[in-house]
Design an enzyme around this catalytic site. Sequence first.
Site, PDB file in Angstrom:
ATOM      1  N   CYS A  42       0.874  -1.068  -0.126  1.00  0.00           N
ATOM      2  CA  CYS A  42      -0.147   0.046  -0.131  1.00  0.00           C
ATOM      3  C   CYS A  42       0.946   1.207  -0.232  1.00  0.00           C
ATOM      4  CB  CYS A  42      -0.891  -0.154   1.133  1.00  0.00           C
ATOM      5  SG  CYS A  42      -2.076   1.369   1.257  1.00  0.00           S
ATOM      6  N   ASP A  44       0.397   3.862   1.684  1.00  0.00           N
ATOM      7  CA  ASP A  44       0.420   4.296   2.942  1.00  0.00           C
ATOM      8  C   ASP A  44       1.967   4.632   3.431  1.00  0.00           C
ATOM      9  OD1 ASP A  44       0.281   4.516   5.945  1.00  0.00           O
ATOM     10  OD2 ASP A  44      -1.777   4.130   5.739  1.00  0.00           O
ATOM     11  N   ARG A  46       2.799   4.694   6.083  1.00  0.00           N
ATOM     12  CA  ARG A  46       3.476   3.986   7.577  1.00  0.00           C
ATOM     13  C   ARG A  46       3.920   2.682   7.145  1.00  0.00           C
ATOM     14  NH1 ARG A  46      -2.085   5.072  10.265  1.00  0.00           N
ATOM     15  NH2 ARG A  46      -2.741   4.474   8.105  1.00  0.00           N
ATOM     16  N   HIS A  98      -2.490  -3.744   5.046  1.00  0.00           N
ATOM     17  CA  HIS A  98      -2.187  -3.461   6.457  1.00  0.00           C
ATOM     18  C   HIS A  98      -3.535  -3.119   7.187  1.00  0.00           C
ATOM     19  CE1 HIS A  98      -2.886   0.824   5.814  1.00  0.00           C
ATOM     20  NE2 HIS A  98      -2.570   0.571   4.519  1.00  0.00           N
ATOM     21  N   CYS A 101      -6.347  -0.116   6.806  1.00  0.00           N
ATOM     22  CA  CYS A 101      -6.069   0.647   5.450  1.00  0.00           C
ATOM     23  C   CYS A 101      -7.026   1.718   5.001  1.00  0.00           C
ATOM     24  CB  CYS A 101      -5.989  -0.519   4.345  1.00  0.00           C
ATOM     25  SG  CYS A 101      -5.501   0.146   2.885  1.00  0.00           S
TER      26      CYS A 101
HETATM   27 CO    CO Z   1      -3.501   1.444   2.902  1.00  0.00          CO
END
Ligand code: CO
Length: 215
Positions: A42, A44, A46, A98, A101
Amino acid sequence: MNPYEKLLIQNKAWSADQKLADANFFGRLEKQQSPKFLWIGCSDSRVPANQITGTDPGEIFVHRNIANMVVHTDVNLLSVLEYAVVVLKVEHIIVCGHYGCGGIDAALGNKSYGIINKWLLNIKEVYKTYQNEIDAIEVHEDKVNKLVELNVIEQCQDLIKTSTIQKAWKSRNAPTIHGWAYGLKDGLVKELVNIEPDLSSINPIFRFDAEELDK
Ligand code: CO
């Protein structure tokens, strides 16, 4: 110092640290990359592939998009996959979702996000496949996390439907495909699925003829 300037200063410090720890680090990497892993994760911020796996530059070839999707019309994903499997000859592909999400959460809702709606449609299709199972869950956060897991498993299956993977399975019995879910709460990975190369395990409707895979 503004946050942008800070990045450039930190870059100089990082480069110096790397050279101090291993004088040949950049010299070696400059010549070639030979990663054993392809990461489909992803976007993302993090969930950085190298940091959460304790790996260095040169070890993981990376593709990231919203909700770690394998979309068969995505030329970016397909090109990364082809290069990783055919040229770099990676041994493992990791699809890493994750928990919590935002892309999965958005796909479970009914808000409109402009062009992103088209991307979320792919996730909604996964939800539709498992609708009864997800609807039976009461807490919204748990619904999201269940779809995170099911979506990873589904994307692993979508990889197997590509001729790229089927050709590699036939010619060199690799790569193995792994589905992971990463926990933002504790930084730990949960292994959801491991798929060893086995053409006979593929649903026949998605399996190319053996002679096609030699082309
Ligand atoms: Co995500």
